[in-house]
Structures are given as C-alpha cells and as structure tokens.
Design a protein around this motif. Structure first.
Motif, PDB file in Angstrom:
ATOM      1  N   UNK A 251       0.822  -1.208   0.000  1.00 46.36           N
ATOM      2  CA  UNK A 251       0.000   0.000   0.000  1.00 46.36           C
ATOM      3  C   UNK A 251       0.856   1.257   0.000  1.00 46.36           C
ATOM      4  N   UNK A 252       1.953   1.229   0.743  1.00 50.31           N
ATOM      5  CA  UNK A 252       2.856   2.382   0.764  1.00 50.31           C
ATOM      6  C   UNK A 252       3.451   2.609  -0.615  1.00 50.31           C
ATOM      7  N   UNK A 253       3.879   1.539  -1.277  1.00 46.32           N
ATOM      8  CA  UNK A 253       4.423   1.664  -2.633  1.00 46.32           C
ATOM      9  C   UNK A 253       3.401   2.286  -3.586  1.00 46.32           C
ATOM     10  N   UNK A 254       2.162   1.840  -3.451  1.00 50.29           N
ATOM     11  CA  UNK A 254       1.103   2.375  -4.307  1.00 50.29           C
ATOM     12  C   UNK A 254       0.821   3.838  -3.991  1.00 50.29           C
ATOM     13  N   UNK A 255       0.786   4.166  -2.687  1.00 45.83           N
ATOM     14  CA  UNK A 255       0.531   5.545  -2.268  1.00 45.83           C
ATOM     15  C   UNK A 255       1.671   6.461  -2.695  1.00 45.83           C
ATOM     16  N   UNK A 256       2.890   5.956  -2.628  1.00 46.85           N
ATOM     17  CA  UNK A 256       4.054   6.737  -3.041  1.00 46.85           C
ATOM     18  C   UNK A 256       4.006   7.013  -4.541  1.00 46.85           C
ATOM     19  N   UNK A 257       3.632   6.000  -5.319  1.00 48.98           N
ATOM     20  CA  UNK A 257       3.542   6.173  -6.764  1.00 48.98           C
ATOM     21  C   UNK A 257       2.431   7.164  -7.116  1.00 48.98           C
TER      22      UNK A 257
ATOM     23  N   UNK B 147      -2.772  10.807   2.175  1.00 43.03           N
ATOM     24  CA  UNK B 147      -2.952   9.354   2.113  1.00 43.03           C
ATOM     25  C   UNK B 147      -1.625   8.646   2.328  1.00 43.03           C
ATOM     26  N   UNK B 148      -0.566   9.190   1.743  1.00 41.61           N
ATOM     27  CA  UNK B 148       0.758   8.598   1.908  1.00 41.61           C
ATOM     28  C   UNK B 148       1.197   8.651   3.367  1.00 41.61           C
ATOM     29  N   UNK B 149       0.986   9.773   4.011  1.00 43.30           N
ATOM     30  CA  UNK B 149       1.387   9.914   5.409  1.00 43.30           C
ATOM     31  C   UNK B 149       0.640   8.923   6.306  1.00 43.30           C
ATOM     32  N   UNK B 150      -0.645   8.772   6.080  1.00 46.19           N
ATOM     33  CA  UNK B 150      -1.456   7.883   6.923  1.00 46.19           C
ATOM     34  C   UNK B 150      -0.993   6.440   6.823  1.00 46.19           C
TER      35      UNK B 150
ATOM     36  N   UNK C  77      11.218   6.249 -10.406  1.00 44.54           N
ATOM     37  CA  UNK C  77      11.183   4.798 -10.208  1.00 44.54           C
ATOM     38  C   UNK C  77       9.737   4.368 -10.017  1.00 44.54           C
ATOM     39  N   UNK C  78       9.308   3.362 -10.785  1.00 45.44           N
ATOM     40  CA  UNK C  78       7.911   2.952 -10.727  1.00 45.44           C
ATOM     41  C   UNK C  78       7.686   1.620 -10.034  1.00 45.44           C
ATOM     42  N   UNK C  79       8.663   0.752 -10.065  1.00 45.92           N
ATOM     43  CA  UNK C  79       8.442  -0.606  -9.592  1.00 45.92           C
ATOM     44  C   UNK C  79       8.958  -0.801  -8.177  1.00 45.92           C
ATOM     45  N   UNK C  80       8.173  -1.454  -7.287  1.00 44.04           N
ATOM     46  CA  UNK C  80       8.664  -1.770  -5.952  1.00 44.04           C
ATOM     47  C   UNK C  80       9.712  -2.861  -6.016  1.00 44.04           C
ATOM     48  N   UNK C  81      10.516  -2.936  -4.982  1.00 38.79           N
ATOM     49  CA  UNK C  81      11.573  -3.950  -4.911  1.00 38.79           C
ATOM     50  C   UNK C  81      10.959  -5.347  -4.840  1.00 38.79           C
ATOM     51  N   UNK C  82      11.529  -6.282  -5.585  1.00 39.09           N
ATOM     52  CA  UNK C  82      11.069  -7.667  -5.556  1.00 39.09           C
ATOM     53  C   UNK C  82      12.245  -8.595  -5.338  1.00 39.09           C
ATOM     54  N   UNK C  83      11.955  -9.798  -4.916  1.00 40.08           N
ATOM     55  CA  UNK C  83      13.000 -10.798  -4.686  1.00 40.08           C
ATOM     56  C   UNK C  83      13.055 -11.729  -5.884  1.00 40.08           C
ATOM     57  N   UNK C  84      14.248 -11.919  -6.401  1.00 37.93           N
ATOM     58  CA  UNK C  84      14.457 -12.923  -7.442  1.00 37.93           C
ATOM     59  C   UNK C  84      14.754 -14.237  -6.746  1.00 37.93           C
TER      60      UNK C  84
END
Length: 250
Positions: A66-72, A160-163, A240-247
């Motif tokens: 949700x934070x990643x989405x709110x940040x974007x 929204x991002x702060x909350x 930067x658009x994509x959140x960090x993911x694990x390979x």
C-alpha cells in the motif's frame, strides 16, 4: 582471475539476496570438488534462509504494498501538476503564461524533482510547496492556470501517503531490525566465501576456479549494473515505478 567489485551500499535487500543466491547457484554448478562446494555453500546457507524469510515478510506485507502504491500516486499527482504548469509557461495567452511562471518558480524553489527524494524529504518538500502555493497572493494565479484541482489532488495524495506510512512504520519497527541483522550476518559469511574464492584463484589457479569466477563476475555485473543504473536515473531526475522484488530463481 579477479572478482569484480560489489557495491553493497547500492544494493537493495532484494538485490543483495539475488546476488548471494546467484553466486550460490554458480558454486553448485561449478567443477570444484564436492567437498569445496559443500564447504562454501554451507557458509552461505548459514544465514541465507533467515534473511530470505525476513525480507519476504517485509516486502509481502500488505502495508508495504500500500505504501508503494501511495508513493507512486503521490509522485504521479505531483508530476501531473508540475508538467501542467511547465507546459502553460508557453501558453499563447500572455496572462496564463505569466501566472504559470509564478507557480513554476514556486515549484522550483521547493524541489522540481522532489519525487526522486527519500520519503521523509519528499513529504517535507510537498508540505512546504502546498503551504506556499495556497497563500492568498497566489490564488489568482491558480485560478488563471486552472490548476486548483491538481493542487488538491497533490494534497490528498500526500495525506494518504502519510497515513499509510505511519501504519507501515509501526509494523516495520518490529520487522526491520530482523532484516538488518540477518543481512549483516549474511554479508559477513558472504565476504568469507568471496575471500576464499579469491585466495583459491591466487594460490591454486585452475580451469574450474577460472570458470566459476567468470560466472560470478557475470552475476555481479547483472546485479550491480541495475543498481548503478537506478542511481543514475535518480540523479538525472527519472522516476522509479516498480517496488523492490526478490528474485527467487535458482
């Protein structure tokens, strides 16, 4: 037969995991003796699973998503507002162009590329921008450029991002120390493996160690080039658009 430098400070937790896991895979498929391979892999495995669990828990958290989405969303709302004003500076109507330039200068003062700053700094810059842009003296310029709803959307996105960030930070207060401590432990073991391979390459050079180091260098190049490219994009003002993911592939 030298190993390429590893820019640990540029790597996200997911990238560091991917690098260690990739090097582990290279060791598994190498032509080193089974005893040597087992010894190196055992050292890596000492804290690898603990680190993997920690970052997966953190990254798969609904609040992190949700934070990643709110940040974007916040970034997009700011860029929409900024780019509208930028384009209106070239408006054929002199009055609109003049008002746009006033607002343009306000945005410049608070951070034309604030969307590339860290969360805390971006929040501070966004708040200061909104505080100045909404001063009574600027209201006529907002009306002339018809950007009021854009400003309102930036404000809504910021709140929204702060909350959601507050909720995320409370959760991370419990989980982040585990990520940091397990990464530190894994990093120590990882460096021991790298040192052992460099020692082997220097004092017992052979085709097997050469092929392994070539493979490891390719893994290092793939991961660090991504990290360095991200750093360059950030410095150049890209988003930067994509959140960090694990390979997690082996």
């Amino acid at each position: 037969m030298n190993l390429k430098p590893i820019y640990h400070h540029l790597l996200t937790s997911g990238e560091f995991y991917a690098m260690v896991n990739g090097i582990k895979t290279a060791i598994k498929s190498s032509n080193l003796s089974e005893d040597k391979k087992n010894q190196l892999i055992a050292k890596i495995d000492n804290h690898l699973n603990e680190f993997e669990i920690a970052i997966k828990r953190q990254q798969s958290s609904p609040l992190t998503i949700e934070v990643n989405q709110a940040e974007q969303t916040r970034d997009f709302r700011f860029l929409g507002f900024r780019n509208l004003i930028d384009s209106q500076c070239y408006h054929w109507q002199e009055e609109i162009a003049a008002s746009a330039k006033v607002i343009y200068n306000i945005i410049k003062r608070h951070g034309w590329s604030m969307h590339n700053e860290g969360d805390a700094k971006q929040t501070s810059l966004t708040k200061s921008l909104l505080a100045e842009i909404n001063l009574e003296i600027n209201l006529p310029h907002i009306e002339t450029t018809a950007c009021g709803e854009h400003i309102n959307q930036v404000s809504i996105a910021q709140k929204a991002f702060e909350e959601i960030s507050i909720k995320r930070d409370n959760l991370e207060g419990k989980e982040k120390p585990l990520v940091m401590s397990s990464r530190k432990d894994l990093h120590k073991d990882f460096c021991s493996v790298i040192n052992a391979l460099e020692y082997e390459a220097e004092f017992n050079p052979n085709e097997s160690i050469k092929e392994l180091i070539d493979g490891i260098n390719q893994t290092i190049t793939n991961i660090t080039s991504t990290a360095k490219a991200r750093k360059t994009r950030k410095e150049n003002g890209s988003i930067e658009l994509e959140p960090e993911v694990i390979n997690n592939e082996e």
